[in-house]
Design a protein around this motif. Structure first.
Motif, short mmCIF file in Angstrom:
data_model
loop_
_atom_site.label_atom_id
_atom_site.label_comp_id
_atom_site.label_asym_id
_atom_site.label_seq_id
_atom_site.Cartn_x
_atom_site.Cartn_y
_atom_site.Cartn_z
N TYR A 145 -4.12 -0.55 -3.59
CA TYR A 145 -4.85 0.58 -3.00
C TYR A 145 -5.59 0.09 -1.75
O TYR A 145 -6.19 -0.97 -1.78
CB TYR A 145 -5.86 1.17 -3.99
CG TYR A 145 -5.22 1.94 -5.13
CD1 TYR A 145 -3.90 2.39 -5.03
CD2 TYR A 145 -5.94 2.21 -6.28
CE1 TYR A 145 -3.32 3.09 -6.07
CE2 TYR A 145 -5.35 2.91 -7.33
CZ TYR A 145 -4.05 3.35 -7.22
OH TYR A 145 -3.48 4.04 -8.25
N GLY A 183 2.33 1.87 -3.41
CA GLY A 183 1.39 2.07 -4.51
C GLY A 183 1.05 0.84 -5.33
O GLY A 183 0.40 0.95 -6.37
N ARG A 188 -2.06 9.06 -1.85
CA ARG A 188 -3.30 8.46 -2.33
C ARG A 188 -3.36 8.37 -3.86
O ARG A 188 -3.11 9.35 -4.56
CB ARG A 188 -4.49 9.27 -1.84
CG ARG A 188 -5.84 8.73 -2.27
CD ARG A 188 -6.95 9.64 -1.81
NE ARG A 188 -7.14 9.56 -0.37
CZ ARG A 188 -7.93 8.67 0.23
NH1 ARG A 188 -8.59 7.79 -0.48
NH2 ARG A 188 -8.04 8.65 1.53
N ASN A 189 -3.67 7.18 -4.34
CA ASN A 189 -3.87 6.94 -5.78
C ASN A 189 -2.64 7.18 -6.65
O ASN A 189 -2.76 7.25 -7.87
CB ASN A 189 -5.03 7.77 -6.34
CG ASN A 189 -6.35 7.35 -5.73
OD1 ASN A 189 -6.47 6.24 -5.20
ND2 ASN A 189 -7.34 8.22 -5.79
N ILE A 228 0.84 -1.20 0.00
CA ILE A 228 0.00 0.00 0.00
C ILE A 228 0.88 1.26 0.00
O ILE A 228 0.67 2.17 -0.80
CB ILE A 228 -0.96 0.00 1.21
CG1 ILE A 228 -1.99 -1.14 1.06
CG2 ILE A 228 -1.67 1.36 1.34
CD1 ILE A 228 -2.83 -1.40 2.30
#
Ligand SMILES: Nc1ncnc2c1ncn2[C@@H]1O[C@H](COP(=O)(O)OP(=O)(O)O)[C@@H](O)[C@H]1O
Ligand SMILES: [Mg+2]
Length: 249
Positions: free
Chosen positions: A52, A49, A66-67, A46
Motif C-alpha cells: 500500500y 496491491g 485503493r486498498n 503498489i
C-alpha cells in the motif's frame, strides 16, 4: 487506462517512490527504466496491491484500486510477472499455465484443478486455453517437462504464458528479458509486440536491456531515487544520451 497519481512510498526512512505520476495508454507498451533501487518494482507492487502506498492514487479504467488485495486487482484484468519468476518448479510446464487460470466459482483453484475430472467440460476448456498459450509462446513441445528442467529463457517465456492464462487486459512484466540469451530476447520482443498489435493487450514493463526497451516501447519512463526523471518515445529518449549514460550504467 491506468492512471498513477502522486504516489509516495516510504520504507523505514527510505523514500522508495516519490511523487510519481504516470498515465498509461491502452494498447501500448510502456517501459519503466532506471538503476537498481530506483523504485521500479515498488511501483509495480503498489499497482498490483502487494504494497500500500503512503499517499497517491492508482485508477484502472477510472476505478480506484485503493486498498484492493492482489487477487481482486487480478480479477480486474491486471496480471503480472515477478523478477524472480515464482514458478512451480516441480510441476510441469502445462500445470503451471493451468494454475494461472482464474479462480473458479469460489473454490480455491488449486483444489479445483486437482479434483477436476479430466473428462469434465470445465477442465477441457482450461486445457484448451493453456495449450493455445503454450503454442503461442512456443513451449508446446515442453509441456510435459518439469519446469525446473527448462532453460532460464524458457522459464521467462513460461511466466508470460502464466500471466496470460488469467486473460488480463494489462500485463505488468518485471524484467522479462534480464539474463536471457539474445535469440530468446528477440523471441520475447516479438511475442510482446504481437500481444499488443494482435490481441490488443496493454503492457507495462521494467527492463534494463536498453536496446530491447527502445525497440519495442511506445513510451519510455526514466526513474531514479523514487522520482520520474523524464519520459518520452524511444526517439526522444535516444536523443538524450546523458540520460542513458547516467541512469543505465
Ligand atoms: N519491501 C520492502 N521493504 C523495505 N525496503 C524496500 C522494500 N521494497 C523495496 N525497498 C527499497 O526501496 C527502494 C526501491 O526498491 P525497488 O522498488 O525494488 O527498486 P528497483 O526495482 O528499481 O530496483 C530500494 O532502496 C529498496 O531497498
Ligand atoms: Mg526491481
Amino acid at each position: 487506462m491506468l492512471e498513477i497519481r502522486n504516489l509516495n512510498k516510504n520504507f523505514d526512512g527510505v523514500q522508495a517512490v516519490q511523487d510519481f505520476t504516470l498515465s498509461l495508454q491502452s494498447g501500448k507498451i510502456t517501459s519503466l527504466i532506471g538503476p537498481n533501487g530506483a523504485g521500479k518494482t515498488t511501483v509495480f507492487n503498489i499497482v498490483t496491491g502487494f504494497i500500500y502506498p503512503n499517499s497517491g492514487t492508482v485508477t484502472f479504467d477510472n476505478a480506484s484500486l485503493r486498498n484492493l488485495p492482489p487477487w481482486k486487482i487480478a480479477q480486474l484484468s491486471i496480471s503480472r510477472t515477478f523478477q524472480d519468476l515464482r514458478l512451480f518448479k516441480r510441476l510441469t510446464v502445462l500445470e503451471n499455465v493451468l494454475l494461472g487460470r482464474k479462480h473458479q466459482s469460489g473454490e480455491r483453484f488449486l483444489n479445483a484443478l486437482l479434483n477436476f475430472s479430466t473428462e469434465s467440460p470445465e477442465y477441457k476448456d482450461h486445457l484448451a486455453k493453456a495449450i493455445s498459450l503454450l503454442e503461442f509462446v512456443g513451449l508446446m513441445e515442453h509441456r510435459s517437462q518439469l519446469t525446473e528442467n527448462l532453460s532460464y529463457g524458457q522459464q521467462k517465456l513460461l511466466t508470460i504464458a502464466c500471466c496470460l492464462a488469467a486473460e488480463p487486459e494489462m500485463l505488468l512484466l518485471d524484467e522479462p528479458v534480464s539474463g536471457v540469451q539474445p535469440a530468446m530476447v528477440d523471441k520475447i520482443a516479438e511475442i510482446l509486440q504481437q500481444l499488443v498489435k494482435k490481441r490488443r493487450k496493454t503492457i507495462f514493463l521494467i527492463e534494463h536491456d536498453m536496446e530491447f526497451v527502445l525497440r519495442i516501447s511506445d513510451l519510455v519512463v526514466v526513474m531514479d531515487e523514487g522520482k520520474k526523471i523524464t519520459e518520452g518515445n524511444p526517439s526522444v529518449i535516444r536523443s538524450q544520451p546523458e540520460i542513458l549514460e547516467a541512469y543505465l550504467s
